[in-house]
Design an enzyme around this catalytic site. Structure first.
Site, PDB file in Angstrom:
ATOM      1  N   HIS A 349      41.147  37.572  19.719  1.00 47.47           N
ATOM      2  CA  HIS A 349      41.180  38.300  21.001  1.00 47.47           C
ATOM      3  C   HIS A 349      42.846  38.802  21.565  1.00 47.47           C
ATOM      4  O   HIS A 349      42.757  39.137  22.707  1.00 47.47           O
ATOM      5  CB  HIS A 349      40.609  37.349  22.036  1.00 47.47           C
ATOM      6  CG  HIS A 349      39.208  37.106  21.928  1.00 47.47           C
ATOM      7  ND1 HIS A 349      38.273  37.937  22.731  1.00 47.47           N
ATOM      8  CD2 HIS A 349      38.523  36.202  21.269  1.00 47.47           C
ATOM      9  CE1 HIS A 349      37.236  37.344  22.301  1.00 47.47           C
ATOM     10  NE2 HIS A 349      37.371  36.297  21.415  1.00 47.47           N
ATOM     11  N   LYS A 537      42.286  40.586  37.651  1.00 46.59           N
ATOM     12  CA  LYS A 537      42.465  39.994  36.244  1.00 46.59           C
ATOM     13  C   LYS A 537      43.422  38.833  36.321  1.00 46.59           C
ATOM     14  O   LYS A 537      44.340  38.680  37.315  1.00 46.59           O
ATOM     15  CB  LYS A 537      43.087  41.158  35.278  1.00 46.59           C
ATOM     16  CG  LYS A 537      43.901  42.039  35.702  1.00 46.59           C
ATOM     17  CD  LYS A 537      44.284  43.156  34.848  1.00 46.59           C
ATOM     18  CE  LYS A 537      43.375  44.310  34.929  1.00 46.59           C
ATOM     19  NZ  LYS A 537      42.528  44.445  33.899  1.00 46.59           N
ATOM     20  N   ARG A 538      43.723  37.978  35.264  1.00 49.25           N
ATOM     21  CA  ARG A 538      44.702  37.170  35.257  1.00 49.25           C
ATOM     22  C   ARG A 538      45.946  37.823  35.395  1.00 49.25           C
ATOM     23  O   ARG A 538      46.308  39.075  35.013  1.00 49.25           O
ATOM     24  CB  ARG A 538      44.884  36.360  33.832  1.00 49.25           C
ATOM     25  CG  ARG A 538      43.540  35.613  33.653  1.00 49.25           C
ATOM     26  CD  ARG A 538      43.663  34.379  34.732  1.00 49.25           C
ATOM     27  NE  ARG A 538      44.724  33.519  34.632  1.00 49.25           N
ATOM     28  CZ  ARG A 538      45.028  32.530  33.798  1.00 49.25           C
ATOM     29  NH1 ARG A 538      44.167  32.241  32.896  1.00 49.25           N
ATOM     30  NH2 ARG A 538      46.286  31.824  33.525  1.00 49.25           N
ATOM     31  N   LYS A 543      49.917  43.084  31.778  1.00 50.03           N
ATOM     32  CA  LYS A 543      49.024  43.578  32.436  1.00 50.03           C
ATOM     33  C   LYS A 543      49.602  44.698  33.565  1.00 50.03           C
ATOM     34  O   LYS A 543      48.905  45.251  34.145  1.00 50.03           O
ATOM     35  CB  LYS A 543      47.652  42.684  32.886  1.00 50.03           C
ATOM     36  CG  LYS A 543      47.030  41.924  31.934  1.00 50.03           C
ATOM     37  CD  LYS A 543      46.212  40.701  32.546  1.00 50.03           C
ATOM     38  CE  LYS A 543      45.613  39.881  31.689  1.00 50.03           C
ATOM     39  NZ  LYS A 543      44.282  40.483  30.822  1.00 50.03           N
ATOM     40  N   THR A 645      37.385  43.449  30.010  1.00 50.06           N
ATOM     41  CA  THR A 645      35.982  43.502  30.054  1.00 50.06           C
ATOM     42  C   THR A 645      35.779  43.836  31.701  1.00 50.06           C
ATOM     43  O   THR A 645      34.843  44.594  31.942  1.00 50.06           O
ATOM     44  CB  THR A 645      35.444  42.297  29.777  1.00 50.06           C
ATOM     45  OG1 THR A 645      35.974  41.328  30.341  1.00 50.06           O
ATOM     46  CG2 THR A 645      35.176  42.128  28.361  1.00 50.06           C
ATOM     47  N   LYS A 649      32.905  46.365  33.817  1.00 52.82           N
ATOM     48  CA  LYS A 649      32.226  45.941  35.047  1.00 52.82           C
ATOM     49  C   LYS A 649      32.504  46.956  36.097  1.00 52.82           C
ATOM     50  O   LYS A 649      31.321  47.557  36.849  1.00 52.82           O
ATOM     51  CB  LYS A 649      32.569  44.616  35.569  1.00 52.82           C
ATOM     52  CG  LYS A 649      32.242  43.730  34.553  1.00 52.82           C
ATOM     53  CD  LYS A 649      33.097  42.161  34.884  1.00 52.82           C
ATOM     54  CE  LYS A 649      32.979  41.397  33.547  1.00 52.82           C
ATOM     55  NZ  LYS A 649      34.101  40.178  33.712  1.00 52.82           N
TER      56      LYS A 649
END
Ligand code: BZD
Length: 800
Positions: A349, A537-538, A543, A645, A649
């Site tokens: 991952h 998100k985290r 990110k 992911t 969504k």
């Protein structure tokens, strides 16, 4: 098992009175929730029993999904809907004068994970059961989740314990009869029998009892109910050796205390390793026990059982299964190794170096002496074999062996002991093949394959967005609910203005719901007709939440400077938890909150620019946040996000992706085309070149916008303290901007302008959203599970 509303009401009433010894009206909402949850679990129990019996009588293969995390979200609504009894129950409650929503709100999200990897495991459980595949989960019963996040008056993250089971957990059943003895520490005594065979005895071990708690994983409109087995550590009925008794109790207690304990100290590392072996050992033992109930030996284990490793955290399955096969069932090494490889497969991952697990071998030798011996032997045999394969490249062995300089590389072990290895999106899998596992590909050319992630359309569309579900049902019928291919039936309607209008109406309803949620949670008023742009998100540097907030600062500065420059109303929402020891990430959270405080209170801009940080991001929050958003921020540095992911969504709920060519964004982009998303920034290939001559300072010097934005980080603009955000400034300038934030800034500003331009033409925008929904069927985890079943597990469906 109630069959109608009348029976439901009678049973609910009876159970409440019996359980709490008072009138139904005197029971609390939490007691009502526990009673209802237990009733629903019991309702599913017949199917659960049938699934186990049928699996045995059809002699079906079954999968065990080993994951340190299962981020399930609330189970009540999803179980009721999957079982097809939601209407009976909610109407029955209404007739009893009880609010269903009040009961549902009692349920805490199970705190069994922290991010995408755990949520993926939960989506897989839903899809597998819904598709009649027997896939069981194996995890730890953490008593505390990651943490509950609060934001204090300075805008800082504060962590509070997440005691998610405080009121009880109606879904689980304790199965003491399946408890397993797990041994840590001690020494291995080697002896030889009369045939000269070696025997290993674990002496002076510290024993821990692993007690399983089973939760039903209920399929949608099928009879399949799979099992998520959560292991809880309890003191064993064996006198602790060489240890202080109270110390022993607290050591056992610590194993399942919480998700990912801080691993920055030596003690924390041991604990993490203990957790990993604990659920692996217990899980392997229960697989073997189940298998031997139905088969005479373990010879055919690989034919009847598949074990999927969700990242390397459960990789000790490989040496543990070797140990069981050899030491407990007398298999020779080669045969045991063949069975292990047939059984095990591994999903990667991440390619981020700091997230790749490595353990000092010394820890393993101390904590798991027999496992350490087996790992050394795996390493020795691997080296001998790999030498023969590639004599032309002597370094290949040292680059790929599991043991290097006294350190165990978990990914290398996972790779050697698996018959299949997969990445989680096309681009990620290519990076695995060409970069991280390049050497291994020479030795095992067909080992690595791609399995692009997916999300369950039940939780992430049908249940969280009933308005959109109805629109789809009215437009294309209900075939899409059972078969993700039929999402594409919507393509025929994307040009229909009435469908476009209907979609905009649905979105507006969802935005109003989101606005109400934001108000209740934070007190902030957001405008439901503004463009709602969300990054949830985290919190991690790669990110790039930082890039997002820098763009907001730029817009603010420009509007302040130039009163003729105004944007259409925008709401920027952020939701993210930062690991408690991750100082940089926490600093970004504080920056977002300080920017929000200033901008939201500035009369010059507050009508058009609003920033809100939503505390305590979790599955339940996402269920409101995702349907209510217009824009999906997926802006990681290219090559760093394995898949994502959340992107799927948002797409499924008709939000437009504003993203880089990273992870599954690449596949979203090829499915919807550039007219229906906004892609920006450097590609992986471009960054691979840029990295050699990148100079972040040049961007700071040459781009006035960047200069002005960064200066606010060191001049006290946000909260009066000039040093507050120096760490962020230093990361960008002194440390040369590891994640290329400045390199992508200009492209990001333009991408924001482009998306605002598109948002202004309402019908074209709605058309794009509809195309996204129509193409999102590919990202159903039903599709992903089919692929795993076919390509990796060789798994057949259960027939009822
Ligand atoms: O896994 C995430 C990736 O970052 C996402 O890109 C991907 O979509 C999902 C699902 O495949 N990885 C994680 O969530 N990883 C972890 O949480 C993790 C936890 C502990 C140690 C290392 C990684």
């Amino acid at each position: 098992m109630f069959r109608n509303k009348r029976e439901f009401k009678a049973e609910f009433h009876r159970r409440l009175v019996e359980a709490y010894g008072c009138e139904m009206e005197q029971t609390s909402p939490a007691e009502k929730y526990l009673t209802l949850g237990t009733m629903v679990r019991d309702y599913a129990s017949n199917y659960w029993k049938d699934t186990k019996n049928e699996t045995a009588s059809q002699d079906l293969k079954q999968v065990y999904y080993f994951s340190m995390e299962f981020l399930l979200g609330r189970m009540l609504t999803s179980n009721l809907k999957n079982l097809g009894i939601y209407d009976i129950v909610t109407e029955g409650l209404q007739e009893l004068g009880i609010s269903y929503q009040e009961i549902a709100d009692q349920e805490n999200d199970p705190g069994l994970g922290n991010g995408g990897l755990g949520r993926l495991a939960a989506c897989f459980m839903d899809s597998a059961a819904s598709e009649n595949y027997v896939v069981n989960g194996n995890c730890i019963r953490y008593r505390a989740g990651l943490f509950r996040q609060f934001i204090n008056k300075y805008g800082e993250q504060v962590e509070m314990p997440d005691m998610w089971m405080r009121i009880g957990n109606p879904w689980e059943i304790r199965k003491l009869k399946h408890a397993v003895d797990v041994k840590f520490y001690g020494q291995i005594e080697v002896s030889y029998d009369e045939n000269g065979d070696m025997h290993f005895r674990h002496r002076h071990a510290s024993h821990v009892l692993a007690v399983p708690y089973d939760m039903p994983m209920i399929g949608a409109h099928t009879k399949t109910v799979n099992t998520l087995r959560l292991w809880s550590a309890e003191p064993a009925d064996v006198a602790p050796r060489d240890r202080d008794y109270r110390q022993y109790l607290s050591d056992v207690e610590a194993i399942c205390l919480n998700v990912y304990p801080d691993d920055s100290t030596e003690e924390g590392k041991y604990l993490r390793l203990k957790q990993e072996y604990f659920f692996v050992c217990a899980g392997v033992h229960s697989i073997v026990e189940t298998h031997l109930k139905n088969h005479p030996s373990l010879d055919n284990l690989g034919e009847k059982v598949a074990i999927q490793l969700n990242d390397t955290h459960p990789v000790l399955v490989i040496p543990e299964l070797m140990r069981v096969l050899m030491d407990e069932y007398g298999y020779a090494w080669d045969k045991a190794w063949q069975i292990v490889k047939e059984t095990v497969s591994y999903t990667n991952h991440t390619v981020m170096a700091e997230a790749l697990e490595k353990w000092p071998m010394q820890y393993i030798e101390n904590l798991l002496p027999r496992i350490a011996m087996i790992i050394s032997e795996i390493d020795r045999r691997y080296c001998a074999w790999a030498w023969q394969q590639c004599p032309d490249d002597p370094d290949l062995v040292s680059r790929t062996r599991p043991l290097r300089d006294g350190t165990l590389h978990m990914a290398a072990l996972a790779l050697i002991g698996s018959h299949a290895v997969n990445g989680v999106a096309g681009i990620h899998t290519e990076i695995l093949k060409n970069d991280l596992f390049r050497d291994q590909v020479r030795l095992y050319p067909h080992l690595i394959q791609n399995k692009t992630n997916g999300v369950t359309p039940r939780r992430w569309l049908m249940y969280c967005n009933p308005e959109l579900r109805k629109l789809l049902d009215d437009t294309i019928g209900t075939a899409w609910e059972k078969d993700y291919h039929h999402f594409e039936d919507l393509l025929k309607h994307v040009d229909d203005p009435s469908v476009q209008e209907a979609f905009l109406d649905v979105k507006q309803v969802r935005k109003e719901k989101l606005a109400a949620y934001v108000r209740d949670l934070t007190g902030e008023i957001i405008d439901p007709s503004s463009m709602i742009d969300t990054q949830a998100k985290r919190l991690h540097a790669y990110k790039r939440q930082l890039l997002n907030i820098m763009q907001v600062i730029y817009l603010y500065q420009r509007m302040k400077r130039d009163p003729s420059f105004r944007i259409a109303p925008h709401t920027y929402l952020f939701a993210a938890k930062a690991a408690s020891s991750y100082t940089f990430a926490k600093s970004v959270i504080k920056l977002i909150n300080c920017v929000a405080a200033k901008i939201n209170n500035d009369p010059d801009t507050r009508d058009v620019l609003k920033v809100v940080f939503l505390p305590n991001y979790c599955v339940t929050m996402a269920e409101t946040l995702v349907p209510g958003s217009d824009v999906s921020e997926q802006i990681s540095t290219a090559g760093k996000e394995a898949s994502g992911t959340g992107n799927m969504k948002f797409m499924m709920n008709g939000a437009i992706t504003l993203g880089t060519l990273d992870g599954a964004n690449v596949e979203i982009d090829s499915l919807v085309g550039r007219d229906n998303d906004v892609i920006f920034g450097h590609t992986v290939e471009e960054l691979n070149t840029l990295q050699y001559h990148y100079n972040a300072y040049d961007y700071y010097q040459q781009d006035g916008r960047i200069h002005d934005v960064l200066d606010t980080l060191i001049n006290g603009f946000w909260n009066g303290s000039a040093d507050e955000f120096r760490m962020i400034y230093d990361e960008l300038i002194t440390r040369n901007d590891t994640y290329f934030v400045l390199a992508d800034f200009d492209a990001y500003v333009k991408a924001q302008e482009e998306i605002a331009r598109r948002y202004a033409s309402r019908n074209t925008w709605a058309r794009s959203c509809l195309v996204n929904i129509a193409r999102s069927g590919y990202f159903s985890s039903d599709r992903t599970i089919e692929e795993y079943a076919h390509d990796i597990w060789d798994l057949q469906k259960l027939h009822f």
